[in-house]
Design an enzyme around this catalytic site. Structure first.
Site, PDB file in Angstrom:
ATOM      1  N   GLU A 101     -30.849 -19.486 -23.202  1.00 51.02           N
ATOM      2  CA  GLU A 101     -31.455 -18.473 -23.849  1.00 51.02           C
ATOM      3  C   GLU A 101     -32.950 -18.172 -23.438  1.00 51.02           C
ATOM      4  O   GLU A 101     -33.337 -18.839 -22.440  1.00 51.02           O
ATOM      5  CB  GLU A 101     -31.438 -18.895 -25.441  1.00 51.02           C
TER       6      GLU A 101
ATOM      7  N   HIS B 173     -22.957 -19.134 -29.079  1.00 49.31           N
ATOM      8  CA  HIS B 173     -22.608 -20.283 -29.607  1.00 49.31           C
ATOM      9  C   HIS B 173     -22.517 -20.195 -30.926  1.00 49.31           C
ATOM     10  O   HIS B 173     -22.759 -19.046 -31.695  1.00 49.31           O
ATOM     11  CB  HIS B 173     -24.025 -21.442 -29.532  1.00 49.31           C
TER      12      HIS B 173
END
Length: 231
Positions: free
Chosen positions: A79, A4
């Site tokens: 994550e 990201h």
């Protein structure tokens, strides 16, 4: 596997884990720039699958708009859950838990309180890859997984069948950098993964050599210079 864009937590050395943080203005610009780059260089992107956390999903939406490909969200691409370390800076963690970031980085089976191990992260990432491999377009097209630095590194190491004590080898996946891998079938009929590039980058905002950019490019829990195993 694309990481990201930048968040304010990345820029200030604060650990996010599974906190649902937003892209910074720099991160938005990075997402748009990498989307434009990938559209020009990867002509057969037909699947885009992203973590459902906003910083990854918004990065993926930029690519989906640029390619016209439908976006799928999957929470298994999140994550690492960092438990009690989430929201804290590296210095705060090192002060309260001396030496434990080093252990977390090098021990695939250890996690901070309330968190998950890197081994657990690699398993859920691989489950997504295994399902995607059933798609008829798998062998001919480009599939993009938009995820997070720690999760991508764990998945890459597992796909390459690296020994578990070597999983910490990959370091420093920058914002909107990616890992390029492909699966090939050998003459024996065995399928094998190959690494084409790690930490590949387009020319994006924040990719310069200044100190602030270097800090922002560190993955969750990256060790600073001078710490054993650090960058």
């Amino acid at each position: 596997m694309l990481r990201h864009g930048q968040t304010s937590y990345n820029a200030t050395g604060r650990m996010q884990g599974q906190l649902d943080t937003q892209l910074s203005d720099t991160g938005v610009a990075q997402a748009e720039a990498v989307a434009a780059y990938l559209v020009e260089t990867e002509k057969k992107i037909t699947r885009i699958i992203s973590s459902d956390l906003a910083r990854a999903a918004d990065t993926a939406r930029a690519l989906a708009r640029a390619t016209g490909v439908e976006l799928t969200l999957d929470s298994r691409l999140r994550e690492t859950n960092l438990g009690v370390w989430q929201e804290r800076t590296y210095d705060e963690i090192d002060a309260e838990f001396p030496g434990m970031r080093d252990r977390w980085r090098h021990d695939m089976h250890w996690a901070p309180e309330g968190g998950e191990t890197r081994f657990e992260v690699s398993n859920r990432m691989l489950a997504v890859v295994s399902e995607l491999a059933q798609d008829p377009a798998w062998e001919t097209d480009t599939f993009v997984l938009v995820s997070h630095g720690g999760a991508i590194a764990a998945a890459a190491a597992a796909l390459l069948n690296m020994p578990r004590d070597h999983f910490s080898t990959f370091n420093g996946l920058g914002n909107t950098a990616w890992v390029d891998m492909e699966q090939r079938t050998r003459v024996t009929g065995e399928t094998k993964w190959y690494l084409n590039a790690f930490n590949a980058k387009a020319r994006v905002v924040g990719a310069g050599a200044g100190t602030e950019q270097r800090e922002a490019a560190q993955p969750e829990g990256a060790l600073p210079e001078g710490v054993p195993g650090g960058r």
